[in-house]
Design a protein around this motif. Sequence first.
Motif, PDB file in Angstrom:
ATOM      1  N   HIS A  52      -5.173  -5.231   8.197  1.00 13.14           N
ATOM      2  CA  HIS A  52      -4.232  -4.338   7.528  1.00 13.14           C
ATOM      3  C   HIS A  52      -4.872  -3.685   6.301  1.00 13.14           C
ATOM      4  O   HIS A  52      -4.695  -2.488   6.065  1.00 13.14           O
ATOM      5  CB  HIS A  52      -2.960  -5.085   7.145  1.00 13.14           C
ATOM      6  CG  HIS A  52      -1.922  -4.177   6.574  1.00 13.14           C
ATOM      7  ND1 HIS A  52      -1.385  -3.116   7.271  1.00 13.14           N
ATOM      8  CD2 HIS A  52      -1.340  -4.138   5.347  1.00 13.14           C
ATOM      9  CE1 HIS A  52      -0.517  -2.479   6.512  1.00 13.14           C
ATOM     10  NE2 HIS A  52      -0.473  -3.075   5.335  1.00 13.14           N
ATOM     11  N   ARG A  53      -5.609  -4.471   5.559  1.00 11.99           N
ATOM     12  CA  ARG A  53      -6.269  -3.929   4.369  1.00 11.99           C
ATOM     13  C   ARG A  53      -7.229  -2.793   4.762  1.00 11.99           C
ATOM     14  O   ARG A  53      -7.232  -1.737   4.138  1.00 11.99           O
ATOM     15  CB  ARG A  53      -7.022  -5.063   3.657  1.00 11.99           C
ATOM     16  CG  ARG A  53      -7.593  -4.703   2.333  1.00 11.99           C
ATOM     17  CD  ARG A  53      -8.253  -5.900   1.648  1.00 11.99           C
ATOM     18  NE  ARG A  53      -9.316  -6.474   2.457  1.00 11.99           N
ATOM     19  CZ  ARG A  53      -9.324  -7.719   2.918  1.00 11.99           C
ATOM     20  NH1 ARG A  53      -8.325  -8.543   2.659  1.00 11.99           N
ATOM     21  NH2 ARG A  53     -10.340  -8.161   3.635  1.00 11.99           N
ATOM     22  N   ALA A  55      -7.165  -0.944   7.566  1.00 14.27           N
ATOM     23  CA  ALA A  55      -6.412   0.195   8.114  1.00 14.27           C
ATOM     24  C   ALA A  55      -5.714   0.975   7.007  1.00 14.27           C
ATOM     25  O   ALA A  55      -5.706   2.214   7.015  1.00 14.27           O
ATOM     26  CB  ALA A  55      -5.392  -0.295   9.143  1.00 14.27           C
ATOM     27  N   LEU A  56      -5.132   0.262   6.055  1.00 12.14           N
ATOM     28  CA  LEU A  56      -4.438   0.936   4.961  1.00 12.14           C
ATOM     29  C   LEU A  56      -5.428   1.658   4.049  1.00 12.14           C
ATOM     30  O   LEU A  56      -5.159   2.777   3.594  1.00 12.14           O
ATOM     31  CB  LEU A  56      -3.601  -0.075   4.175  1.00 12.14           C
ATOM     32  CG  LEU A  56      -2.531   0.466   3.260  1.00 12.14           C
ATOM     33  CD1 LEU A  56      -1.644   1.489   3.956  1.00 12.14           C
ATOM     34  CD2 LEU A  56      -1.676  -0.684   2.740  1.00 12.14           C
ATOM     35  N   ARG A  59      -6.335   4.847   5.839  1.00  8.70           N
ATOM     36  CA  ARG A  59      -5.251   5.829   5.762  1.00  8.70           C
ATOM     37  C   ARG A  59      -5.162   6.466   4.386  1.00  8.70           C
ATOM     38  O   ARG A  59      -5.082   7.689   4.243  1.00  8.70           O
ATOM     39  CB  ARG A  59      -3.916   5.177   6.112  1.00  8.70           C
ATOM     40  CG  ARG A  59      -2.767   6.189   6.098  1.00  8.70           C
ATOM     41  CD  ARG A  59      -1.450   5.531   6.323  1.00  8.70           C
ATOM     42  NE  ARG A  59      -0.896   5.146   5.027  1.00  8.70           N
ATOM     43  CZ  ARG A  59       0.198   4.415   4.891  1.00  8.70           C
ATOM     44  NH1 ARG A  59       0.827   3.946   5.945  1.00  8.70           N
ATOM     45  NH2 ARG A  59       0.659   4.121   3.702  1.00  8.70           N
ATOM     46  N   ARG A  76      -1.484   6.231  10.029  1.00  8.30           N
ATOM     47  CA  ARG A  76      -0.201   5.624   9.662  1.00  8.30           C
ATOM     48  C   ARG A  76       0.313   4.734  10.807  1.00  8.30           C
ATOM     49  O   ARG A  76       0.823   3.638  10.574  1.00  8.30           O
ATOM     50  CB  ARG A  76       0.820   6.703   9.317  1.00  8.30           C
ATOM     51  CG  ARG A  76       2.163   6.126   8.870  1.00  8.30           C
ATOM     52  CD  ARG A  76       3.077   7.162   8.255  1.00  8.30           C
ATOM     53  NE  ARG A  76       2.613   7.378   6.884  1.00  8.30           N
ATOM     54  CZ  ARG A  76       2.235   8.544   6.380  1.00  8.30           C
ATOM     55  NH1 ARG A  76       2.260   9.632   7.114  1.00  8.30           N
ATOM     56  NH2 ARG A  76       1.836   8.642   5.133  1.00  8.30           N
ATOM     57  N   GLU A  78      -1.476   3.179  12.954  1.00 10.27           N
ATOM     58  CA  GLU A  78      -2.333   1.985  12.954  1.00 10.27           C
ATOM     59  C   GLU A  78      -1.891   1.009  11.862  1.00 10.27           C
ATOM     60  O   GLU A  78      -1.828  -0.199  12.088  1.00 10.27           O
ATOM     61  CB  GLU A  78      -3.797   2.384  12.749  1.00 10.27           C
ATOM     62  CG  GLU A  78      -4.752   1.222  12.651  1.00 10.27           C
ATOM     63  CD  GLU A  78      -4.888   0.413  13.928  1.00 10.27           C
ATOM     64  OE1 GLU A  78      -5.341  -0.746  13.833  1.00 10.27           O
ATOM     65  OE2 GLU A  78      -4.543   0.921  15.009  1.00 10.27           O
ATOM     66  N   THR A  79      -1.578   1.518  10.674  1.00 10.05           N
ATOM     67  CA  THR A  79      -1.162   0.618   9.595  1.00 10.05           C
ATOM     68  C   THR A  79       0.176  -0.042   9.894  1.00 10.05           C
ATOM     69  O   THR A  79       0.406  -1.179   9.485  1.00 10.05           O
ATOM     70  CB  THR A  79      -1.092   1.333   8.230  1.00 10.05           C
ATOM     71  OG1 THR A  79      -0.158   2.405   8.298  1.00 10.05           O
ATOM     72  CG2 THR A  79      -2.447   1.830   7.806  1.00 10.05           C
ATOM     73  N   THR A  82      -0.768  -2.939  12.150  1.00 10.51           N
ATOM     74  CA  THR A  82      -1.460  -4.030  11.461  1.00 10.51           C
ATOM     75  C   THR A  82      -0.544  -4.740  10.466  1.00 10.51           C
ATOM     76  O   THR A  82      -0.641  -5.951  10.286  1.00 10.51           O
ATOM     77  CB  THR A  82      -2.733  -3.528  10.743  1.00 10.51           C
ATOM     78  OG1 THR A  82      -2.394  -2.502   9.810  1.00 10.51           O
ATOM     79  CG2 THR A  82      -3.762  -3.028  11.738  1.00 10.51           C
ATOM     80  N   ARG A  83       0.375  -4.011   9.847  1.00 13.22           N
ATOM     81  CA  ARG A  83       1.312  -4.660   8.924  1.00 13.22           C
ATOM     82  C   ARG A  83       2.244  -5.588   9.686  1.00 13.22           C
ATOM     83  O   ARG A  83       2.538  -6.701   9.252  1.00 13.22           O
ATOM     84  CB  ARG A  83       2.144  -3.638   8.150  1.00 13.22           C
ATOM     85  CG  ARG A  83       2.996  -4.290   7.066  1.00 13.22           C
ATOM     86  CD  ARG A  83       3.805  -3.245   6.315  1.00 13.22           C
ATOM     87  NE  ARG A  83       4.328  -3.700   5.060  1.00 13.22           N
ATOM     88  CZ  ARG A  83       5.327  -4.568   4.918  1.00 13.22           C
ATOM     89  NH1 ARG A  83       5.887  -5.110   5.966  1.00 13.22           N
ATOM     90  NH2 ARG A  83       5.762  -4.908   3.714  1.00 13.22           N
ATOM     91  N   ARG A 115      -1.132   0.929  -0.605  1.00 10.48           N
ATOM     92  CA  ARG A 115      -0.349   2.117  -0.279  1.00 10.48           C
ATOM     93  C   ARG A 115      -0.099   2.973  -1.528  1.00 10.48           C
ATOM     94  O   ARG A 115       0.167   2.465  -2.610  1.00 10.48           O
ATOM     95  CB  ARG A 115       0.985   1.660   0.311  1.00 10.48           C
ATOM     96  CG  ARG A 115       1.853   2.773   0.754  1.00 10.48           C
ATOM     97  CD  ARG A 115       3.103   2.215   1.385  1.00 10.48           C
ATOM     98  NE  ARG A 115       3.909   3.334   1.852  1.00 10.48           N
ATOM     99  CZ  ARG A 115       5.010   3.203   2.509  1.00 10.48           C
ATOM    100  NH1 ARG A 115       5.465   2.024   2.806  1.00 10.48           N
ATOM    101  NH2 ARG A 115       5.683   4.265   2.890  1.00 10.48           N
TER     102      ARG A 115
END
Length: 147
Positions: A52-53, A55-56, A59, A76, A78-79, A82-83, A115
């Motif tokens: 997640h880290r 991917a974010l 983004r 977005r 993808e995040t 992952t979130r 974010r």
Amino acid sequence: MWSSLIAVAGTLLGGALTALLQLRRERAARDERRAEALRGALGELVAALGDHRRALWHRENLVLSGASTEAVEAARAETRATRSAVTSPLVSVSVLEPALAEPARRAALAAFALRDAPDHAELTARREAAITATDALIAAAGRAMAR
């Protein structure tokens, strides 16, 4: 008569000792299953937080760099995936080892905090904070599992 009493007492003590040993074996097996579940959930959580880290960060880097709307929307999506992957292992770790609930929550919140960073410097600082929080979770898990 004494020999009969001794035989009965020996049988009773033997039965009690067998029951006690069985109870200890069952407790040890249960503790091992719990520890194994915790190790698995912890591994899943750390991996999900890392995914997640990354991917974010990707983004937010796209947004800050002025990338196309299509690229940002793909990132977005993808995040979001992952979130979502963080939730289950986060709950499992918190339930299996309550002492890890707070460090796990802090690590998750630090990852989520990437974010809407206002600039690249802040994005990098937030990423480093998220990595540090995950490292703190791993250290706390090591301490909790060592006891």
